[in-house]
Design an enzyme around this catalytic site. Structure first.
Site, PDB file in Angstrom:
ATOM      1  CG  LEU A 131     -57.157  52.096  -5.151  1.00  0.00           C
ATOM      2  CD1 LEU A 131     -58.200  52.516  -6.067  1.00  0.00           C
ATOM      3  CD2 LEU A 131     -56.087  51.648  -5.648  1.00  0.00           C
ATOM      4  CG  LEU A 134     -60.985  48.106  -4.760  1.00  0.00           C
ATOM      5  CD1 LEU A 134     -62.433  48.104  -5.094  1.00  0.00           C
ATOM      6  CD2 LEU A 134     -60.291  47.418  -5.650  1.00  0.00           C
ATOM      7  CB  CYS A 149     -59.288  61.198  -1.019  1.00  0.00           C
ATOM      8  SG  CYS A 149     -60.471  59.770  -1.343  1.00  0.00           S
ATOM      9  CB  VAL A 184     -61.428  61.467   5.720  1.00  0.00           C
ATOM     10  CG1 VAL A 184     -61.537  62.730   4.892  1.00  0.00           C
ATOM     11  CG2 VAL A 184     -62.819  60.849   6.520  1.00  0.00           C
TER      12      VAL A 184
END
Length: 205
Positions: A137, A150, A167, A73
């Site tokens: 990314l 990105l 993340c 996420v």
């Protein structure tokens, strides 16, 4: 050399942009020019294919969209520079790992132009300043072509990152370019520098 079209799109909604990326990827052929889109999104959380629901702590009033990129996420919002890369990797002779490296190095190059020392991490895609994450990314490759891309935190409200484990990392601190400079950068200037860095690292310059 393959052609590259770069579009500076301003602030655009997430879902129509996602659909346009998918459509371009599905309909392109060997002659279709590559494209990079530079843009900002209104506030949205996007949950990647590997995303675990427990990393969405309290999304509240911010919509959550399930997407087909890699990774967990993340948050997008105004003041964050997003670059989507619709590239024919076979035509460029690039593997996915090489594309990720080129994207990370492009971000390092841009930050260096502001006097900011940044670096990727081998085990956690993205770019970091003093261990804090400044850029994320996430990619998808279909039929040898990439989409997604990105996100660089430039000058934004960072508080929504507190509603997720960014993340998928508990306690990961997110920073933005504004926080590590004496004065806020001009957003359009950052976008121009990122365009130039991507052109060079991908061999279009």
């Amino acid at each position: 050399m393959a052609e590259l079209t770069v579009r500076h799109l301003g602030v655009v909604d997430y879902l129509p942009t996602l659909e346009a990326m998918r459509r371009l990827t599905d309909e392109r052929d060997a002659q279709t020019p590559d494209e990079i889109w530079l843009l900002q999104h209104p506030r949205v959380f996007t949950q990647g294919q590997a995303g675990k629901p427990e990393h969405l702590l309290m999304p509240g009033d911010i919509p959550v969209v399930q997407v087909d990129r890699g990774g967990q996420v993340t948050y997008h919002g105004p003041g964050q520079l997003v670059a989507y890369l619709m590239l024919d990797l076979r035509r460029l002779g690039l593997g996915v790992r090489e594309l990720v490296t080129a994207m990370e190095q492009s971000l390092v190059d841009v930050l260096a132009t502001y006097g900011v020392a940044a670096a990727p991490k081998a085990d956690a895609p993205g770019v970091y300043v003093d261990g804090d994450k400044i850029a994320s990314l996430g990619l998808r490759v279909r039929r040898g072509c990439s989409f997604h891309g990105l996100a660089l935190n430039v000058d934004m409200d960072m508080s929504p990152f507190g509603r997720i484990n960014p993340c998928g990392y508990v306690g990961l601190k997110m920073v933005q370019l504004k926080d590590v400079l004496a004065e806020p950068p001009a957003f359009d200037e950052v976008a121009q520098r990122l365009e130039q860095a991507l052109r060079q690292r991908l061999g279009y310059a």
